[in-house]
Design a protein around this motif. Structure first.
Motif, mmCIF file in Angstrom:
data_model
loop_
_atom_site.group_PDB
_atom_site.id
_atom_site.type_symbol
_atom_site.label_atom_id
_atom_site.label_comp_id
_atom_site.label_asym_id
_atom_site.label_seq_id
_atom_site.Cartn_x
_atom_site.Cartn_y
_atom_site.Cartn_z
ATOM 1 N N GLU A 148 -5.503 9.521 -2.719
ATOM 2 C CA GLU A 148 -6.422 8.413 -2.936
ATOM 3 C C GLU A 148 -5.991 7.247 -2.050
ATOM 4 O O GLU A 148 -4.807 6.921 -1.975
ATOM 5 C CB GLU A 148 -6.435 7.986 -4.405
ATOM 6 N N VAL A 149 -6.971 6.626 -1.383
ATOM 7 C CA VAL A 149 -6.665 5.572 -0.415
ATOM 8 C C VAL A 149 -7.430 4.306 -0.786
ATOM 9 O O VAL A 149 -8.634 4.357 -1.072
ATOM 10 C CB VAL A 149 -7.046 6.018 1.011
ATOM 11 N N THR A 150 -6.734 3.198 -0.802
ATOM 12 C CA THR A 150 -7.372 1.889 -0.986
ATOM 13 C C THR A 150 -6.917 0.979 0.140
ATOM 14 O O THR A 150 -5.870 1.209 0.767
ATOM 15 C CB THR A 150 -7.006 1.256 -2.336
ATOM 16 N N GLY A 151 -7.717 -0.064 0.416
ATOM 17 C CA GLY A 151 -7.377 -0.980 1.488
ATOM 18 C C GLY A 151 -7.629 -2.417 1.095
ATOM 19 O O GLY A 151 -8.484 -2.706 0.252
ATOM 20 N N LEU A 152 -6.887 -3.310 1.694
ATOM 21 C CA LEU A 152 -7.075 -4.742 1.506
ATOM 22 C C LEU A 152 -7.283 -5.351 2.886
ATOM 23 O O LEU A 152 -6.387 -5.282 3.751
ATOM 24 C CB LEU A 152 -5.866 -5.368 0.821
ATOM 25 N N LEU A 153 -8.474 -5.930 3.120
ATOM 26 C CA LEU A 153 -8.837 -6.488 4.418
ATOM 27 C C LEU A 153 -8.669 -7.998 4.383
ATOM 28 O O LEU A 153 -9.238 -8.681 3.524
ATOM 29 C CB LEU A 153 -10.277 -6.117 4.764
ATOM 30 N N SER A 154 -7.884 -8.522 5.308
ATOM 31 C CA SER A 154 -7.664 -9.969 5.420
ATOM 32 C C SER A 154 -8.385 -10.483 6.660
ATOM 33 O O SER A 154 -8.142 -10.005 7.769
ATOM 34 C CB SER A 154 -6.164 -10.278 5.523
ATOM 35 N N ALA A 155 -9.283 -11.466 6.465
ATOM 36 C CA ALA A 155 -10.057 -12.046 7.562
ATOM 37 C C ALA A 155 -9.241 -13.121 8.265
ATOM 38 O O ALA A 155 -8.231 -13.597 7.740
ATOM 39 C CB ALA A 155 -11.360 -12.621 7.018
ATOM 40 N N PRO A 156 -9.661 -13.552 9.463
ATOM 41 C CA PRO A 156 -8.903 -14.580 10.196
ATOM 42 C C PRO A 156 -8.732 -15.866 9.412
ATOM 43 O O PRO A 156 -7.721 -16.547 9.532
ATOM 44 C CB PRO A 156 -9.740 -14.801 11.469
ATOM 45 N N GLY A 157 -9.716 -16.203 8.564
ATOM 46 C CA GLY A 157 -9.613 -17.440 7.800
ATOM 47 C C GLY A 157 -8.800 -17.316 6.522
ATOM 48 O O GLY A 157 -8.674 -18.283 5.778
ATOM 49 N N GLY A 158 -8.262 -16.128 6.247
ATOM 50 C CA GLY A 158 -7.455 -15.935 5.051
ATOM 51 C C GLY A 158 -8.181 -15.279 3.901
ATOM 52 O O GLY A 158 -7.556 -14.925 2.898
ATOM 53 N N GLU A 159 -9.520 -15.109 3.992
ATOM 54 C CA GLU A 159 -10.254 -14.457 2.906
ATOM 55 C C GLU A 159 -9.857 -12.981 2.831
ATOM 56 O O GLU A 159 -9.588 -12.335 3.842
ATOM 57 C CB GLU A 159 -11.767 -14.573 3.131
ATOM 58 N N GLU A 160 -9.842 -12.444 1.594
ATOM 59 C CA GLU A 160 -9.453 -11.048 1.389
ATOM 60 C C GLU A 160 -10.517 -10.324 0.588
ATOM 61 O O GLU A 160 -11.183 -10.924 -0.265
ATOM 62 C CB GLU A 160 -8.110 -10.959 0.644
ATOM 63 N N ARG A 161 -10.673 -9.029 0.878
ATOM 64 C CA ARG A 161 -11.568 -8.198 0.071
ATOM 65 C C ARG A 161 -11.075 -6.761 0.069
ATOM 66 O O ARG A 161 -10.373 -6.322 0.987
ATOM 67 C CB ARG A 161 -12.996 -8.269 0.606
ATOM 68 N N GLN A 162 -11.421 -6.039 -1.002
ATOM 69 C CA GLN A 162 -11.026 -4.638 -1.144
ATOM 70 C C GLN A 162 -11.906 -3.760 -0.255
ATOM 71 O O GLN A 162 -13.082 -4.038 -0.046
ATOM 72 C CB GLN A 162 -11.159 -4.191 -2.599
ATOM 73 N N VAL A 163 -11.312 -2.679 0.241
ATOM 74 C CA VAL A 163 -12.017 -1.720 1.086
ATOM 75 C C VAL A 163 -11.963 -0.359 0.403
ATOM 76 O O VAL A 163 -10.903 0.068 -0.074
ATOM 77 C CB VAL A 163 -11.374 -1.635 2.485
ATOM 78 N N THR A 164 -13.111 0.304 0.346
ATOM 79 C CA THR A 164 -13.207 1.621 -0.288
ATOM 80 C C THR A 164 -13.231 2.712 0.779
ATOM 81 O O THR A 164 -13.995 2.630 1.740
ATOM 82 C CB THR A 164 -14.480 1.717 -1.146
ATOM 83 N N PHE A 165 -12.383 3.731 0.589
ATOM 84 C CA PHE A 165 -12.330 4.881 1.494
ATOM 85 C C PHE A 165 -12.998 6.075 0.813
ATOM 86 O O PHE A 165 -12.789 6.323 -0.386
ATOM 87 C CB PHE A 165 -10.884 5.251 1.827
ATOM 88 N N ALA A 166 -13.780 6.814 1.589
ATOM 89 C CA ALA A 166 -14.467 7.997 1.063
ATOM 90 C C ALA A 166 -13.968 9.238 1.792
ATOM 91 O O ALA A 166 -13.598 9.175 2.971
ATOM 92 C CB ALA A 166 -15.978 7.856 1.260
ATOM 93 N N PRO A 167 -13.955 10.407 1.107
ATOM 94 C CA PRO A 167 -13.490 11.643 1.758
ATOM 95 C C PRO A 167 -14.462 12.097 2.838
ATOM 96 O O PRO A 167 -15.676 12.033 2.678
ATOM 97 C CB PRO A 167 -13.446 12.658 0.614
ATOM 98 N N GLU A 168 -13.903 12.541 3.949
ATOM 99 C CA GLU A 168 -14.647 13.228 5.002
ATOM 100 C C GLU A 168 -13.792 14.406 5.441
ATOM 101 O O GLU A 168 -12.920 14.268 6.308
ATOM 102 C CB GLU A 168 -14.939 12.299 6.186
ATOM 103 N N GLY A 169 -13.991 15.561 4.792
ATOM 104 C CA GLY A 169 -13.094 16.695 5.016
ATOM 105 C C GLY A 169 -11.722 16.366 4.461
ATOM 106 O O GLY A 169 -11.584 15.908 3.318
ATOM 107 N N GLU A 170 -10.689 16.562 5.256
ATOM 108 C CA GLU A 170 -9.331 16.226 4.832
ATOM 109 C C GLU A 170 -9.038 14.740 4.977
ATOM 110 O O GLU A 170 -8.096 14.222 4.377
ATOM 111 C CB GLU A 170 -8.311 17.039 5.662
ATOM 112 N N GLN A 171 -9.829 14.034 5.763
ATOM 113 C CA GLN A 171 -9.573 12.625 6.029
ATOM 114 C C GLN A 171 -10.215 11.723 4.979
ATOM 115 O O GLN A 171 -11.071 12.151 4.209
ATOM 116 C CB GLN A 171 -10.098 12.254 7.419
ATOM 117 N N ARG A 172 -9.790 10.437 4.979
ATOM 118 C CA ARG A 172 -10.408 9.403 4.167
ATOM 119 C C ARG A 172 -10.856 8.308 5.128
ATOM 120 O O ARG A 172 -10.079 7.850 5.970
ATOM 121 C CB ARG A 172 -9.420 8.835 3.125
#
Length: 583
Positions: A448-472
């Motif tokens: 299971e993969v989760t991500g946290l994206l930080s923008a240049p101005g410091g704002e943050e948001r969660q990123v959702t990864f979906a399966p594509e074969g063996e990859q996410r």
């Protein structure tokens, strides 16, 4: 009141004696005996990879080291599988039978049927063993079961897709040893990883003895005594000790110096002293050894060992053989007597405990262990070793009492790799984040993969990864200009089924906005012209090299004629006759 060192030593010995008499213990389950199944390849290719048949002394060493009371068996395999030493409880007779049977190891087999070999060793995989069941597989080849096309490939597929999951489900640990680079290294690594086993590549058969020692230490819980410059301390609780002394080919057998000054050699072997000299090592067993300092007269070797049979044991937690980078390693040890943990605080407070992690290359790191309220000695915080192979050496000592235990672990890089790729869209900056799991490290489908994206101005948001074969995969679209930062967290189960959670190194991507163009600099003001120089003209710089050459030429034009005239005048004067004197 200040106690003298002598009184302190006496106090420690009194506490140890009281301890050995059975005080201060709590009930606990005795660790189950070792259960080891050994598979030896006897195919024809061994004539090349083991021409001296060094599998024989290596097997003798391994079967001699297995503690009495354990369960063990030995099989040889090629096109088929045959028991060499029947599976059963290890005792003196079993070990004698194993030593004799080792001479029947050969290199005449036609094929290498690894699938049948694993089936034979895991004969009881439908049931649950009392403890950990361990298989040691030694081979120099690839899966080779028939001359018919496709049958060997099909056997390899069955090992990976059917046999390996069954071994995992039954709780088997499989250690693998490749005795050639021509062996199916990827298959052997995958078998070991999936079952929590250990993998070794033997560059040549000469290293088998040491590899089998490491495999044994991974498979059986044995107490050893610390060796320093081939000296070691025996306490009164030791009932029997076995010394493994490695030596170079052609060197003299070892000698053993006792605390009372005697020197023991192979000629002194008898009921209380068993001495075996094989190619590359001596194995010496002493019953009821005298307490005190002993000394091995032989070359110092880091793989020399003193294994002991004792009621006073060092117990440890069992770290996994394979860790992922970023996972913390927690470790504890405790002492037991007759299988029961020791809870005498007055004794435990005299004990010094440590854990040393020794990399294959580089300096060892030693960590002191703290005594906790649970009467265990533990690390103050989890260790986070960098990727590589390590030997963990746990030690405990108090006065004349010393114990040591060795384990091996491998720390793997992150179980998946992450990258960010640009996407061609009309929505500003757009990217695609891709996470690819490493083969063999993870349980299929558990990542299971989760991500946290930080923008240049410091704002943050969660990123959702979906399966594509063996990859996410995650799409990052319509991002504002600037450099963004993505932190990826992985969670799942290792191939052995252990939950994990690790964080990858953050990824930076995107283009920083271009800075505005700076206004052109005003033209520099021209300096005031020098006196006598027309305005607007810039004086040419002086070429000093040219001026020097010109001066030299002028001087030569003056000096050469002068020198020639002077030379002519002197010659004319010498040619004129001297004037005669008048009478």
């Amino acid at each position: 009141m200040v106690k003298s060192p002598a009184i302190a030593r006496i106090a420690r010995r009194v506490l140890l004696l009281a301890l050995l008499c059975g005080g201060g213990q709590a009930p606990a389950a005795e660790p189950p005996p070792a259960d080891l199944r050994i598979l030896i390849d006897v195919s024809g290719s061994m004539k090349k990879n083991d021409p001296k048949n060094l599998r024989i002394p290596a097997l003798k060493l391994l079967t001699d080291l297995i503690p009495k009371g354990a369960q063990a068996g030995v099989w040889i395999f090629a096109e088929g599988v045959r028991p060499l030493v029947p599976y059963g409880e290890v005792d003196g007779k079993w070990q004698q039978r194993a030593r004799k049977a080792a001479a029947r190891i050969h290199s005449r087999g036609l094929f290498t049927h690894i699938e049948k070999a694993l089936d034979a060793a895991a004969f009881d995989r439908e049931g649950k063993g009392a403890g950990e069941r361990v298989v040691l597989l030694l081979t120099d080849g690839v899966v080779d079961v028939s001359k018919k096309p496709g049958e060997s490939e099909e056997s390899r597929r069955r090992i990976l897709e059917l046999q390996l999951p069954a071994l995992q489900e039954a709780g088997f640990t499989v250690h693998t040893v490749a005795l050639s680079r021509n062996a199916d290294l990827e298959l052997l690594k995958q078998i070991a990883l999936a079952t929590g086993g250990w993998y070794e590549l033997a560059e040549d058969a000469e290293t088998l003895n040491r590899i089998f020692l490491r495999m044994f230490e991974q498979s059986a819980r044995v107490d050893t005594l610390p060796l320093k410059d081939n000296r070691f301390q025996v306490d009164g609780s030791v009932k029997e000790m076995t010394l493994l002394v490695f030596r170079a080919e052609g060197s003299e057998p070892a000698a053993l110096h006792t605390p009372d000054g005697k020197v023991l050699t192979a000629r002194d072997a008898g009921r209380a002293l068993r001495w075996t000299s094989e190619r590359g090592y001596d194995l010496i067993t002493v019953e009821q050894p005298r307490p005190g300092e002993w000394w091995i007269e032989a070359e110092i070797d880091p793989d020399n060992r003193v294994l002991v049979v004792t009621d006073l044991k060092l117990q440890t937690t069992e770290p996994p053989s394979h860790l992922l980078a970023g996972e913390g390693l927690e470790f504890s040890l405790w002492l037991s007597e007759k299988g029961k943990p020791i809870n005498r605080r007055d004794f435990l407070e005299l004990v010094r405990a440590s854990l040393e992690n020794v990399p294959e290359q580089g300096e060892a790191n030693r960590h002191e262990l703290d005594l906790g309220e649970d009467n265990r000695f533990s690390l103050g915080h989890p260790l986070s070793p960098s990727p590589g192979r390590y030997q963990l050496v746990a030690r405990a000592s108090a006065g004349t009492f010393e114990r040591e235990r060795r384990l091996s672990i491998e720390v793997h890089p992150a179980p998946a790799t992450a990258k960010v790729e640009p996407l061609e869209t009309e929505q500003g900056q757009s990217f695609r984040a891709v996470v690819t799991p490493e083969q063999g490290l993870l349980q299929a489908g558990s990542l299971e993969v989760t991500g946290l994206l930080s923008a240049p101005g410091g704002e943050e948001r969660q990123v959702t990864f979906a399966p594509e074969g063996e990859q996410r995969v995650a799409r990052l679209e319509g991002l504002p200009p600037g450099v963004h930062r993505l932190t990826v967290t992985l969670a799942g189960k290792t191939a052995r089924g252990r939950p994990f959670r690790v964080e990858l190194e953050p990824l930076s991507f995107g283009e920083a906005p271009q800075p505005p163009e700076e206004p052109a600099a005003p033209p520099e003001e021209e300096p005031e012209p020098a006196s006598g120089q027309p305005a607007g003209e810039t004086p040419e710089p002086v070429d000093w090299t040219r001026a020097g050459v010109q001066a030299l030429v002028v001087n030569l034009l003056i000096l050469v004629p002068l020198g020639g005239g002077l030379l002519y005048w002197r010659r004319r004067r010498r040619a004129q006759p001297e004037p005669e004197e008048s009478p």
